[in-house]
Write an enzyme that holds these catalytic residues in place. Sequence first.
Site, PDB file in Angstrom:
ATOM      1  N   PHE A 417       0.819  -1.213   0.000  1.00  0.00           N
ATOM      2  CA  PHE A 417       0.000   0.000   0.000  1.00  0.00           C
ATOM      3  C   PHE A 417       0.857   1.268   0.000  1.00  0.00           C
ATOM      4  CE2 PHE A 417      -4.409  -1.008   2.055  1.00  0.00           C
ATOM      5  CZ  PHE A 417      -4.945  -1.200   0.792  1.00  0.00           C
ATOM      6  N   GLU A 418       0.422   2.278  -0.735  1.00  0.00           N
ATOM      7  CA  GLU A 418       0.989   3.624  -0.686  1.00  0.00           C
ATOM      8  C   GLU A 418       2.514   3.636  -0.848  1.00  0.00           C
ATOM      9  OE1 GLU A 418      -0.475   5.893   2.622  1.00  0.00           O
ATOM     10  OE2 GLU A 418      -2.531   5.263   2.283  1.00  0.00           O
TER      11      GLU A 418
END
Length: 634
Positions: A417-418
């Site tokens: 994620f991210e």
Amino acid sequence: MTTTHGKPADVSEKQARQVAEDARETGWRKPSFGKELFLGKFQLDLIDPWPTPPENPDADEFFAALKRYVRDDLDGEQIERDARIPDEAFHELARLGAFGMKIDKEYGGLGLSNLHYCKALTLVGSVSASTAALLSAHQSIGVPQPLKLFGSAAQKRSFLPRLAGGEVSAFLLTEPDVGSDPARLGTVAEPVDGGFRLNGVKLWATNGTLATLLVVMARVPEKGITAFVVEGDAPGVTIERRNAFLGLRGLENSVTRFHDVFVPAENVIGGLGKGLRIALTTLNTGRLSLPAMCVGAGKRALAIAREWSADRVQWGRPVGTHEAVAKKIAFIAATTYAMESMLDLSCLIADDARNDIRIEAALVKLFASEMAWQIADELIQIRGGRGYETSDSLRARGERTAEAEQMLRDLRINRIFEGSTEIMHLLIAREAVDAHLTVAGDIIDPDADLAKKARAGARAGKFYARWLPTLAVGKGQIPSEYGRFGPLATHLRYVERASRKLARSTFYAMSRWQGKLERKQGFLGRVVDIGAELFAMSAACVRANAERETHPAGLELADLFCRQARLRTDALFTALWDNTDALDVKAAQRVLDGHYRFLEEGVVNPASDAAWVASWQPGAATVQDVRRRIPSAE
């Protein structure tokens, strides 16, 4: 860089790097502890004394109400079982104001600090990681944060009250064939009368199935990647499917198609061609939300490990008293303390706006996502077979539930994620070597002429003549330095020495590999990991010293963590130069060439002619819309 049908054309490696480079925030208007750490300057005064937490009675009241709801009514096990956050949870979270935590009060939000916001995510995530991810994606990277930083007054008045009241937002950048390489973005926004016509397909949009407001990144011809606010219910928007994952089973994550979607000109955020810069700037603080959930998992894992290891008896003793298990418990406790210290410190210095925290936020995201995964793995090992068993199965046998296996599944995505760990290594490394590239840019640029190289050489000579002598000696070599930290002083002296050693190593690598350094990703990853360990040690020591009266046991945890971190750091320093990186690259190429195909024999590989990456074509949707709308609470 787009073809006539809107799909991205092939982009060279140089073009891809240039797009990413153009999106970087290059200025350093504020001091940065992390930046100086990589340059060999241990500027402890930037984080010590420990910043004072902001006082906010409204935040305290909200937090108390949120805790009651999460403790008494939010059923994390049911969300896991049903793979769905119930409508009632949306209603109650909206009533509490949870969808407006980071939205200013003038727009109907709570106006919480980064610290209070992350504490709330830690609390919610300890019961339901999917619900915490919902709130995080909505506020950390969804519509509220980009508008807070770059939105016009009209955009804020139009959209923020809706979001504070309970409507959900999502961020759409990734595409089926575009991940961390945005130069190949295929979604196009063509200028038309009064606005833009949007066409494309977006993948992995968290909250996408139920979001009513979207931040969409699209390429405007001749202008570049641009951020738009798009109405989720606009004609031409289709939610083609809800994706399912290893963990976070309650996540509402979509494949979203845009076909001739009209977006008004006033919905452009921050100007044409500013989309990637907006995304990266938003993530400066947005990345703090994932560590918040990692801290929650660490705290929960520590509680489970403590209770289980004291109660479970094997070989005539509680399992926690056996050294093999005790080491795991100690790792969980020390690492959780360090993760929370890094996160709280990053939040506090972001709230008082005295430091640039882009490196610190990236480091805590990287460190916490990796360490929380290890914590969950160790917890399963401590629990043995019960760690691998689901809560429902444990309950059916009459035993206390402990969601260790779910924790492992839920945490795994945080390493992706991210910004995946590998991408985070490269992003942070780029900032870590920024000073070197600034002074030596034309020296290592193959396209620069001799005159430019000569001028760059002169600049570099002046810079290094001033900088290199500062790396020879420092406070870390003076036994009495940092004495006010008591038993922790020795660790801070180590950090100071290691910071200078890290800077010397980076300089040597620049000298040795010059422009080829960017391909030495194994080396750069270790440089960043050393920086993360040093930042974690610094944060733990400063926090423990500040809290020595209220939480004296923190000194023990900080000391323990630093001793563990120093062993990891020493090993990383050794591996900078003693490794198998070059051999690994050669072996991987042989694998790709099929040289080791014999090793794949003896198993059954499913027959399939499906593509590894599904292709897409612009046009109207050919499948049923599967969007979810939360009915009104009335």
